[in-house]
Design an enzyme around this catalytic site. Sequence first.
Site, PDB file in Angstrom:
ATOM      1  N   ASN A  38      48.535  50.022  36.183  1.00  0.00           N
ATOM      2  CA  ASN A  38      47.951  51.054  37.042  1.00  0.00           C
ATOM      3  C   ASN A  38      48.686  51.261  38.363  1.00  0.00           C
ATOM      4  OD1 ASN A  38      45.373  49.608  35.571  1.00  0.00           O
ATOM      5  ND2 ASN A  38      45.283  51.839  35.571  1.00  0.00           N
TER       6      ASN A  38
ATOM      7  N   LYS B  15      49.331  44.380  25.395  1.00  0.00           N
ATOM      8  CA  LYS B  15      50.547  45.010  25.919  1.00  0.00           C
ATOM      9  C   LYS B  15      51.375  43.986  26.705  1.00  0.00           C
ATOM     10  CE  LYS B  15      51.465  47.043  29.765  1.00  0.00           C
ATOM     11  NZ  LYS B  15      51.398  47.854  30.982  1.00  0.00           N
TER      12      LYS B  15
ATOM     13  N   HIS C 272      52.005  55.473  28.160  1.00  0.00           N
ATOM     14  CA  HIS C 272      52.896  56.583  27.779  1.00  0.00           C
ATOM     15  C   HIS C 272      53.109  56.622  26.265  1.00  0.00           C
ATOM     16  CE1 HIS C 272      53.783  57.282  31.989  1.00  0.00           C
ATOM     17  NE2 HIS C 272      54.084  56.008  32.133  1.00  0.00           N
TER      18      HIS C 272
END
Length: 244
Positions: free
Chosen positions: A47, A134, A154
């Site tokens: 973020n 991730k 993305h």
Amino acid sequence: MRRSDLIRSKIEFTADLLAGLYGTPKLRRPEPSKILDVLIATKLSQNTTDKSSYKAFTQLRSLGSWEDIAKAREISIRQCIKVCGLANTKAKDIKIMLGELLAKFGTLDLRFMKDLDNETIYKELLSLRGIGVKTASCVLVFALGRDIFPVDTHVHRVLNRLGIAKTSTAEKTFSEVSEIIPEGRRYELHTNLIKFGRNICRAVNPHCSACGLYEICTFKERKKRKSVNSASANENNFLILEEI
Ligand code: SF4
């Protein structure tokens, strides 16, 4: 054509086209001494922008070794990383995570993980405070040179717009597609999808008129084409993990 065949051919087409635009980055050379660096850098990158998280990472490292940082007060960690946002949560997670690693392994030297298989490394990393799929995937790729396909925001967005995935979260996209990305092209496709997602298929105001994947895009809100401009418009290719 069956959906699974269609998806595979879309993936190949996408990988080839992006390789033409951005090249074919080679899988990273394993650097097991950087496992903890990559783990924490990826945590800090959540973020925020690459530049802010890189600054936070270098300021954090100015406190000393990871052992020194594990002993540092949470407020000191927070001060170092406040530039990258969510500093309260990230500082707490980092402090707790370093403590968990020390309690579990007795060391913050994680080089022994180079001898573990992917499944075991996922299991160990996912058991740590604040570490998701991730981040664990980034450790496998960027520190251990494994042929893994990390899915960030993305990658998740672009694959869903192209109709390659039909999922609501990056974690679900990872489960759905990671195994069908051709072996040997996972790092390449991951890296190029991030570049494409930042420069062309942006979250807001995608640059559809310059998009080479326009013909296979299934995004209902894709914009009508006006003219084809340079695909590298507004390039923003700084990737923090390339700097670690
Ligand atoms: S056409 Fe637009 S929405 Fe579709 S992949 Fe290209 S940039 Fe993204």
